[in-house]
Design a protein around this motif. Sequence first.
Motif, mmCIF file in Angstrom:
data_model
loop_
_atom_site.group_PDB
_atom_site.id
_atom_site.type_symbol
_atom_site.label_atom_id
_atom_site.label_comp_id
_atom_site.label_asym_id
_atom_site.label_seq_id
_atom_site.Cartn_x
_atom_site.Cartn_y
_atom_site.Cartn_z
ATOM 1 N N MET A 1 -14.523 50.012 117.978
ATOM 2 C CA MET A 1 -14.433 51.210 116.904
ATOM 3 C C MET A 1 -15.525 51.776 117.410
ATOM 4 N N ASN A 2 -15.370 53.563 117.313
ATOM 5 C CA ASN A 2 -16.051 53.986 117.795
ATOM 6 C C ASN A 2 -17.346 54.675 115.787
ATOM 7 N N ASP A 3 -18.304 55.562 115.650
ATOM 8 C CA ASP A 3 -18.539 55.595 115.158
ATOM 9 C C ASP A 3 -18.408 55.798 114.028
ATOM 10 N N SER A 4 -17.558 56.876 113.901
ATOM 11 C CA SER A 4 -16.569 57.530 112.675
ATOM 12 C C SER A 4 -15.224 56.705 112.716
ATOM 13 N N ARG A 5 -14.730 56.308 113.784
ATOM 14 C CA ARG A 5 -13.371 55.254 112.437
ATOM 15 C C ARG A 5 -14.032 53.909 112.091
ATOM 16 N N VAL A 6 -15.557 53.951 111.827
ATOM 17 C CA VAL A 6 -16.045 52.872 111.675
ATOM 18 C C VAL A 6 -17.142 53.580 110.285
ATOM 19 N N GLN A 7 -17.137 54.589 110.399
ATOM 20 C CA GLN A 7 -17.392 55.584 109.020
ATOM 21 C C GLN A 7 -16.397 55.428 107.924
ATOM 22 N N ALA A 8 -15.408 55.812 108.270
ATOM 23 C CA ALA A 8 -14.070 56.052 107.462
ATOM 24 C C ALA A 8 -13.311 54.568 106.629
ATOM 25 N N SER A 9 -13.472 53.054 107.941
ATOM 26 C CA SER A 9 -12.783 52.127 107.350
ATOM 27 C C SER A 9 -14.284 51.679 107.109
ATOM 28 N N THR A 10 -15.251 51.257 106.695
ATOM 29 C CA THR A 10 -16.528 51.268 105.911
ATOM 30 C C THR A 10 -16.530 52.057 104.233
ATOM 31 N N GLN A 11 -16.166 53.380 104.663
ATOM 32 C CA GLN A 11 -15.901 54.267 103.007
ATOM 33 C C GLN A 11 -14.539 53.531 102.935
ATOM 34 N N LYS A 12 -13.491 53.306 103.114
ATOM 35 C CA LYS A 12 -12.742 52.964 102.867
ATOM 36 C C LYS A 12 -12.581 51.755 101.851
ATOM 37 N N LEU A 13 -13.376 50.297 102.539
ATOM 38 C CA LEU A 13 -13.552 49.401 102.102
ATOM 39 C C LEU A 13 -14.265 49.219 100.364
ATOM 40 N N LEU A 14 -15.363 50.568 100.253
ATOM 41 C CA LEU A 14 -17.075 50.692 99.647
ATOM 42 C C LEU A 14 -15.674 51.043 98.611
ATOM 43 N N GLU A 15 -14.909 52.192 98.569
ATOM 44 C CA GLU A 15 -13.639 52.348 97.282
ATOM 45 C C GLU A 15 -12.971 51.286 96.324
ATOM 46 N N LEU A 16 -12.441 50.605 97.933
ATOM 47 C CA LEU A 16 -11.206 49.827 97.237
ATOM 48 C C LEU A 16 -12.072 48.515 96.761
ATOM 49 N N LEU A 17 -13.168 48.184 97.027
ATOM 50 C CA LEU A 17 -14.068 47.348 96.255
ATOM 51 C C LEU A 17 -14.684 48.052 95.025
ATOM 52 N N GLU A 18 -14.896 48.997 94.757
ATOM 53 C CA GLU A 18 -14.976 49.990 93.745
ATOM 54 C C GLU A 18 -14.292 50.024 92.566
ATOM 55 N N GLU A 19 -12.757 49.997 93.325
ATOM 56 C CA GLU A 19 -11.352 49.677 92.102
ATOM 57 C C GLU A 19 -11.444 48.592 91.943
ATOM 58 N N LEU A 20 -10.818 46.963 92.295
ATOM 59 C CA LEU A 20 -11.328 45.853 91.848
ATOM 60 C C LEU A 20 -12.051 45.793 91.028
ATOM 61 N N ALA A 21 -13.626 45.991 90.816
ATOM 62 C CA ALA A 21 -14.693 45.958 90.247
ATOM 63 C C ALA A 21 -13.988 46.698 88.740
ATOM 64 N N ALA A 22 -13.492 47.462 88.706
ATOM 65 C CA ALA A 22 -13.102 48.131 87.470
ATOM 66 C C ALA A 22 -11.886 47.002 86.834
ATOM 67 N N PHE A 23 -11.539 46.221 87.131
ATOM 68 C CA PHE A 23 -10.490 45.529 86.264
ATOM 69 C C PHE A 23 -11.544 44.548 86.408
ATOM 70 N N THR A 24 -11.742 44.077 85.316
ATOM 71 C CA THR A 24 -12.673 43.123 83.941
ATOM 72 C C THR A 24 -12.962 42.994 83.396
ATOM 73 N N ALA A 25 -13.584 42.198 82.322
ATOM 74 C CA ALA A 25 -13.233 41.965 81.072
ATOM 75 C C ALA A 25 -15.061 43.030 80.177
ATOM 76 N N PRO A 26 -15.089 42.819 79.184
ATOM 77 C CA PRO A 26 -15.918 44.260 78.763
ATOM 78 C C PRO A 26 -17.226 42.686 78.695
ATOM 79 N N GLY A 27 -18.754 43.187 79.294
ATOM 80 C CA GLY A 27 -19.678 42.663 80.010
ATOM 81 C C GLY A 27 -20.473 43.143 80.724
ATOM 82 N N LEU A 28 -21.733 42.399 81.152
ATOM 83 C CA LEU A 28 -21.940 42.566 82.567
ATOM 84 C C LEU A 28 -21.184 42.148 83.900
#
Length: 420
Positions: A1-28
């Motif tokens: 993939m070209n650089d712009s596609r890589v950057q867009a896909s990486t951003q979507k990946l990071l956002e999805l990881l953050e969304e998943l991390a929000a599903f957690t029990a209280p604590g560290l």
Amino acid sequence: MNDSRVQASTQKLLELLEELAAFTAPGLGVTRLLYTEEWGRAQTFLQGKMAGFGLKVTTDKVGNVFGRLMGRSPEQKVILTGSHIDTVVNGGKYDGAYGIAAAMIALQDLQKNFGQPQRTLEVVSFCEEEGSRFPLAYWGSGHVTERYDGSEAENCMDADRISLQAAMAAFSFSQSVTDTDGNISKSTGARNDIDAFVELHIEQGIILETTDTQIGVVQGIVGQRRYMVKVSGVANHAGTTPMLMRQDALASAVEMLYVLEGAAKAAGAPLVATSGKLEVYPNTPNVIPGEVLFALDIRHSEEEELECFCAKILSLYHEIAAERGVTLEVIPVLHTLPAPMDTKLSTALEEICLEQGKTYRMMVSGAGHDAQLFAPRCPTAMIFVPSRAGISHSPEEYSSPEQLAAGLEVLTAMLYELAY
């Protein structure tokens, strides 16, 4: 993939990881144990995301979630990729979740850039891998690969004496989520339609970082033995019981663990042995411990060496128990064989790394993964990306966006080779 596609896909990946991390029990960190509220919300969220990506969403009887991108030759077996949604207590946001999120992004990118694949591609979010809530592991992939048949759930209890069966019954696995055709369906669990499995994962070790290597091509996964060891002595008064007349369960257990460490060091790499859990009863300062329960985790890349070491250790434990006048009960909890990865798929990963100009190394995984259950059943491959300081199962778990993107690129190319 070209650089712009890589950057867009990486951003979507990071956002999805953050969304998943929000599903957690209280604590560290992230705590998402099997069949808890936060686990259920995470799986439901993924169903919605997969449907939004244009995938056909299905669940099975234990709560594994699948998103399918149909191929032009539906009679051919499926190419499966993904990882597990559960975590350890106070874990990180990448273990398991990265393999799921990256697989979803990879399928979306492939469909967008190349259209319908020749062979069906499918992403999976396995319901469980860690063994953090119940004393078994790979409950999700174990059903797909027929390691488990479901009967194990009745007598398997968590720390609160809730059975796996009862915990599972609280979820129907038929959430009101639809695919692009307006359907969601359930399957029974076991699958015989999988032609290959590819898992992308953080290394959870320090080798890639210390060697400044972008990609780990896994050659094999070590075998594991897990046991719960129960030492029973006599609880008695700490002040009135002479030292030579004691049946001290804790002192006996301590000697056993000391012997374990010495024997493991003498055996040398790649064998490792750990006891990470210890329960003492009655756990009172002025009472001699009458019962101790501790865990054993022993790993080696060669089955014969692993078997010999375990037999030796348990024999020594029985000798210690007899000498100290305590009784010993050893309960096997997990037995997984060393799992070599498919050589053709590993070679394909090497070629992809060379084509993409990425540094790589062949390596053995000291951690267990869902991939090891698939290895005896179908061609299986694993891709590692570096973990900062080798830290995992911790809130400090971290892989950089650049490292995560490199793994995503390799996974996407691999799925293209297999399905297009």
